[in-house]
Design an enzyme around this catalytic site. Sequence first.
Site, PDB file in Angstrom:
ATOM      1  N   ARG A 244       0.871  -1.292   0.103  1.00  0.00           N
ATOM      2  CA  ARG A 244       0.069   0.026   0.069  1.00  0.00           C
ATOM      3  C   ARG A 244       1.087   1.315  -0.031  1.00  0.00           C
ATOM      4  O   ARG A 244       2.181   1.282   0.726  1.00  0.00           O
ATOM      5  CB  ARG A 244      -0.822  -0.013   1.275  1.00  0.00           C
TER       6      ARG A 244
ATOM      7  N   ARG B 290       2.450   0.887  10.545  1.00  0.00           N
ATOM      8  CA  ARG B 290       2.055   1.402   9.134  1.00  0.00           C
ATOM      9  C   ARG B 290       3.224   1.187   8.219  1.00  0.00           C
ATOM     10  O   ARG B 290       3.911   2.034   8.023  1.00  0.00           O
ATOM     11  CB  ARG B 290       1.373   2.698   9.204  1.00  0.00           C
TER      12      ARG B 290
ATOM     13  N   GLU C 126      -6.354  -0.910  15.887  1.00  0.00           N
ATOM     14  CA  GLU C 126      -6.945  -1.743  14.814  1.00  0.00           C
ATOM     15  C   GLU C 126      -6.015  -2.955  14.201  1.00  0.00           C
ATOM     16  O   GLU C 126      -4.923  -2.619  14.225  1.00  0.00           O
ATOM     17  CB  GLU C 126      -7.800  -1.071  13.435  1.00  0.00           C
TER      18      GLU C 126
ATOM     19  N   SER D 263     -10.085  -6.011  10.284  1.00  0.00           N
ATOM     20  CA  SER D 263     -11.625  -5.108   9.710  1.00  0.00           C
ATOM     21  C   SER D 263     -12.261  -6.313   9.005  1.00  0.00           C
ATOM     22  O   SER D 263     -12.007  -6.972   8.192  1.00  0.00           O
ATOM     23  CB  SER D 263     -11.290  -4.107   8.607  1.00  0.00           C
TER      24      SER D 263
ATOM     25  N   ARG E  72       1.203  -6.519  12.619  1.00  0.00           N
ATOM     26  CA  ARG E  72       0.143  -5.740  14.042  1.00  0.00           C
ATOM     27  C   ARG E  72       0.366  -6.860  14.988  1.00  0.00           C
ATOM     28  O   ARG E  72       0.230  -6.574  16.313  1.00  0.00           O
ATOM     29  CB  ARG E  72      -0.832  -4.999  13.482  1.00  0.00           C
TER      30      ARG E  72
END
Length: 430
Positions: free
Chosen positions: A262, A277, A349, A352, A391
């Site tokens: 990403r 991130r 988070e 999801s 994560r």
Amino acid sequence: MHDIRAIRENPEGFDAALTRRGLAPLSSGLLALDAARRGKIAEAETAQAEQNRASKEVGAAKARGDEAGFERLRALVAEKKADVARMQAEAAALDAQLRDRLMEIPNAPLDRVPEGRDEGDNVEIRRWGNPRDFDFAPVEHFEIAGVKPGMDFETAAKLSGSRFTLLRGGVARIHRALAQFMLDLHVGSHGLTETWAPVLVLPEMMYGTGQLPKFGEDSYETKDGYWLIPTSEVTLTNTVHGELLDHSSLPRRMVAHSQCFRSEAGSAGRDTAGMLRQHQFEKVEMVSITDAAGGEAEHARMTRCAEAVLEALELPYRTVVLCTGDMGFGARITHDLEVWLPGQDKYREISSVSYCGDFQARRMNARYRPEGGGKPEFVHTLNGSGLAVGRALIAVLENGQQADGSVLLPAALHPWLGGATRLGADGVLA
């Protein structure tokens, strides 16, 4: 993608769903474009019928020796043929314009999704576990003494620039063990089918799951037109792209471990410390393909699959339902799992889990034959992280950190670490 027929039948409901998303009504413009498209198609069909009639008359005129009539009718046929081609091209252009507009409109949220503007309006639905009481001040993952030898940001920056990480030794092995543990849990206990798929895909696959056209800047495109996947949701969901499935084959439940890429174009300045991130990371991704009736139950099931990973790793977490202003483009409802990070003193988070209804299936033209026959229907799709591996590594390291700089590792990981139970303060597994 939305069904223009459904918008025709209930434009008020369509606009109300957009309003809940914080968007202005769009039905009037879409319906005007649709009317123009349908009108042009009707004109082309009329011109085609006139061309066909004139073609028959040409043959009759020639048979009876009417040379003047033959020439006049032949000219008329040529004229009508040109009209048909022009009108069909105009109809195709309007159809493409309508499709492009529909492609850029987010999915309609379920009625039970809470309304809100951003993450502050998300609603917690449950918690599991209690954050540990430390007898020292816990630090973030990259500050733990035993982690520092195995988490090298400087060398990664030399190789690739910012937002990359190089892992070594014990930390690298824990990272690998987490992915293997997650896969084995999902396959062995949750009945998902392990899948290995490419990380380079054609652009139509990115369109199929909604990354294109609206979010192209968030991903990487190669010079020869391939796209690096931002998650294996893209590959797993598109395995049914263009397919007509038998109802008996549903639900299809898949899981894959993959590299993900990403650009993080919309996150400048956020989470720049550590490896929270990154531009390149790993995820264990779950995807389900269901019929129209099974989607919401499958969403609850998939959420439990992700929660089970955190519980097995003894990581406190909370589950929240995202509000209308925070949920993703393609989702009808999303549950976020947020794991406790003592170094940040907050929940962050880690997964999801989204139910998309037939939104992606319309883009992919993926359908199934209903049980007992009838007109084919679009499948319903779901996706969820089970979990983001990096994560999960952060959470395991921060929650297991000790005052001496070592890290106690959760028992569930021990078999995947050759029996090691601790990352020492020197960065060595023991």
